[in-house]
Structures are given as C-alpha cells and as structure tokens.
Design an enzyme around this catalytic site. Structure first.
Site, mmCIF file in Angstrom:
data_model
loop_
_atom_site.group_PDB
_atom_site.id
_atom_site.type_symbol
_atom_site.label_atom_id
_atom_site.label_comp_id
_atom_site.label_asym_id
_atom_site.label_seq_id
_atom_site.Cartn_x
_atom_site.Cartn_y
_atom_site.Cartn_z
ATOM 1 N N LYS A 1 0.866 -1.173 0.000
ATOM 2 C CA LYS A 1 0.000 0.000 0.000
ATOM 3 C C LYS A 1 0.906 1.227 0.000
ATOM 4 C CE LYS A 1 -4.327 1.267 2.300
ATOM 5 N NZ LYS A 1 -5.145 1.485 1.113
HETATM 6 N N1 PPE Z 1 -7.653 -1.463 -3.326
HETATM 7 C C1 PPE Z 1 -7.098 -0.253 -3.124
HETATM 8 C C2 PPE Z 1 -6.335 0.370 -4.227
HETATM 9 C C3 PPE Z 1 -7.249 0.376 -1.893
HETATM 10 O O1 PPE Z 1 -6.677 1.567 -1.702
HETATM 11 C C4 PPE Z 1 -7.997 -0.238 -0.872
HETATM 12 C C5 PPE Z 1 -8.183 0.427 0.449
HETATM 13 C C6 PPE Z 1 -8.564 -1.509 -1.131
HETATM 14 C C7 PPE Z 1 -8.366 -2.079 -2.366
HETATM 15 C C8 PPE Z 1 -9.329 -2.270 -0.086
HETATM 16 O O2 PPE Z 1 -8.478 -2.744 0.924
HETATM 17 P P1 PPE Z 1 -8.987 -2.980 2.422
HETATM 18 O O3 PPE Z 1 -9.196 -1.633 3.021
HETATM 19 O O4 PPE Z 1 -7.903 -3.736 3.069
HETATM 20 O O5 PPE Z 1 -10.266 -3.738 2.335
HETATM 21 N N2 PPE Z 1 -8.202 1.832 0.407
HETATM 22 C C9 PPE Z 1 -7.959 2.601 1.609
HETATM 23 C C10 PPE Z 1 -7.723 4.080 1.317
HETATM 24 C C11 PPE Z 1 -8.901 4.934 1.058
HETATM 25 C C12 PPE Z 1 -8.552 6.408 1.035
HETATM 26 O O6 PPE Z 1 -9.252 7.167 0.379
HETATM 27 O O7 PPE Z 1 -7.595 6.833 1.701
HETATM 28 C C13 PPE Z 1 -9.027 2.349 2.662
HETATM 29 O O8 PPE Z 1 -10.132 1.934 2.340
HETATM 30 O O9 PPE Z 1 -8.717 2.580 3.824
#
Ligand code: PPE
Length: 304
Positions: free
Chosen positions: A157
């Site tokens: 991330k």
């Molecule tokens: N793909 C991406 C690219 C992504 O950034 C997230 C989370 C996910 C999938 C889902 O991952 P999870 O949260 O583990 O289910 N995105 C984070 C950032 C959002 C933001 O605007 O800042 C989040 O949801 O916390």
C-alpha cells in the site's frame, strides 16, 4: 477535516496542530512510503478495531516490499494505534498509520533517510456517501489503467501508487460518476480507486484474483463470510462486459465498507438497486464490525 486531539508521531502523542513535517521530507517529493487504513467501530463492549492484526501485518509487508525498515515492532505499533484512539476519545474512527522517509538526503537513493511513523485517527462516515451505501453508486470504467504488476508493487500500500487512483477518481467524478473502476494492463477488471470489486452472477460471487490489486482485508472478510454462508466464491479475473451483465456488483474497502454498485458506464446493474446477496453480505459485515456476531469475535480488537 476537523481537528482531533492527538497524533502519534515516532513514539509520542503530539498535539494535532503540531503534527508537521519538514518540506524536504523525502516521501513528499518521491512518494516512497506506505500506509494503512483501518476502522474502529462502536460496540456494546466499547470501541473495537476491525482485523487489527491483519492491517498491522500488511503495513509491515508493504514496508518490506519497499525495503523500509520500520523502527518499531508490530506490538509497539498495535499498542500505539490503541493508544491514539484512546487519546482522542473516539468511539468510532478511521485509523491512518503511515511510514515515510524523513528529512535527510534528497535524490533517489534514500538509504540513510530516517523511516518515520505516524498514526492519525478521525471520524470518517460513509466513504461513498450514506446514500451510496444504501442505494448503490454509479461507477465509470477508467481511461487510466491499474499499475502493471511490475510497476509499483500492488501488494504494497504505497503512497505514490495513489497518483493513479486519484487521477481515475477525478476523471470519474468530473464525468458525473461516483467512483472509478480500473482495468489491469491486459484489460481485465482490477479494482476501484480505493476498493476491491465483486460481482454476482447466477448466485455465484466473483472477485479479481490477487494479481494487479491490493490484497484487501475487507475483500478477504467478504470471501470468508460468503463461504460461511454457503455462497460459492471464485477469485478470477473477469472482463468489463462481464461486469456490465452482472446481476449484482459491489465494492469493498476499509473506507468504502461494502458499497453496492447500481450502474456501470450508463448501464444499470441488475434492476439498478442493491441486490439480495449484496445486501445480505453488507448486513452481516456491519453486524460483525459492530460486535453483534459472536462467531466473528476474533476479528475484533477491543480498545478498553
Ligand atoms: N484497493 C485499493 C487500491 C485500496 O486503496 C484499498 C483500500 C482496497 C483495495 C481495499 O483494501 P482494504 O481496506 O484492506 O479492504 N483503500 C484505503 C484508502 C482509502 C482512502 O481514500 O484513503 C481504505 O479503504 O482505507
């Protein structure tokens, strides 16, 4: 953004307004840093962080991929997260740990720059709107492609990876949509700008395999919940037109939670309303995070 009380910075809780960095902070210039997004929900037993261990583990995996050495162990970061929530007196919040390269050398060989860590928390309501959560959102397939698997390491991330997400999101919003869905470099559906994606066809659930996407923890939760409820789940790539003809579709993410998709590129999904499987999974998810499901207690870390 509303001011909260304290932010954890490199071992200390500092006043919100004093949580600043030097302008030559390496990550600010080049984007090499890693972060997490975690949520804490109110339950009958006080605030509980959802899947805290998995998020902390992913934080360290992200750092490992980028060869960043986080100068704290996992227990210290786990405790710091809990301490920060307590220090801000919040019942429900979003949690944002970040590890970044601090002030030191400029240029692309940051070997001696210090790895700094911060944890901020703030209340964050429905990411794609309360209405989106209830009635579904409209998404646009982006003209921007998701990172190739050998470009910026999608299992990490990484701060800089979000330039791609932000461009896609801005394009979607300026075209009148709520969110963007990005295709991978081979043209298959990858994920949303900050969410993973699921479709339902013929009662079967499908989500992108772990190739060009972030290993979402909400994605993993939904897969397990669905399997426990006897719903078949396939992790495989699918095409844009398969998304168009899905019976149901939804996005998952810590921020976005479980957000139904009601339209893709001007084509209604199903009857244009959240479908029964989406609603069922969403309902179970919210029961779990709010501590109403004894069988999923191991996913919650209580603060008090
Ligand atoms: N793909 C991406 C690219 C992504 O950034 C997230 C989370 C996910 C999938 C889902 O991952 P999870 O949260 O583990 O289910 N995105 C984070 C950032 C959002 C933001 O605007 O800042 C989040 O949801 O916390």
């Amino acid at each position: 953004m509303m001011n909260m009380k304290k932010i954890w910075m490199d071992g200390n809780l500092v006043e919100w307004d004093n949580a600043t960095v030097h302008i030559l902070t390496h990550t600010l210039h080049y984007g090499l840093g890693v972060f997490e997004g975690i949520r804490c929900y109110e339950t009958d037993k006080g605030p509980a962080v959802f899947r805290l261990k998995e998020h902390v583990d992913r934080f360290y995996c992200s750092a490992h991929i980028l060869q960043m050495d986080i100068p704290y162990d996992k227990d210290a970061i786990t405790n710091a997260i809990k301490e920060t929530i307590k220090a801000n007196d919040l019942k429900e919040c979003y949690i944002r740990p970040i590890a970044y390269l601090g002030y030191g050398a400029m240029g692309l060989y940051p070997k001696d720059n210090p790895v700094k860590v911060s944890i901020a928390v703030w209340p964050w309501g429905a990411y794609l709107g309360e209405k989106g959560l209830n009635e579904g959102i409209r998404v646009k397939v982006s003209s921007f492609t998701r990172h190739h698997v050998n470009v910026s390491m999608t299992k990490a991330k990484v701060c800089g990876s979000y330039v791609n997400s932000i461009m896609a999101k801005m394009e979607a919003v300026s075209s009148g949509y709520d969110e963007a869905v990005l295709l991978d470099t081979e043209g298959y559906v990858a994920e949303g700008s900050g969410e993973n994606i699921f479709i339902v066809r013929g009662g079967v659930l499908k989500t992108t395999s772990l190739t060009s996407i972030l290993e979402g923890i909400t994605r993993d939760s939904i897969i397990r919940i669905a399997q426990n409820e006897g719903i078949e789940v396939y992790e495989q790539r699918f095409t844009r037109d398969e998304l168009y003809i899905a019976d149901e579709a939804f996005l998952t993410g810590t921020a976005a939670e479980i957000t139904p998709i009601r339209e893709v590129d001007a084509r209604p999904i199903g009857d244009g309303r959240p479908g029964p499987i989406t609603k069922k999974l969403q309902g179970t998810f919210f029961d779990i995070v709010r501590g109403k499901r004894q069988d999923y207690e191991p996913w919650l870390s209580y603060i008090s």
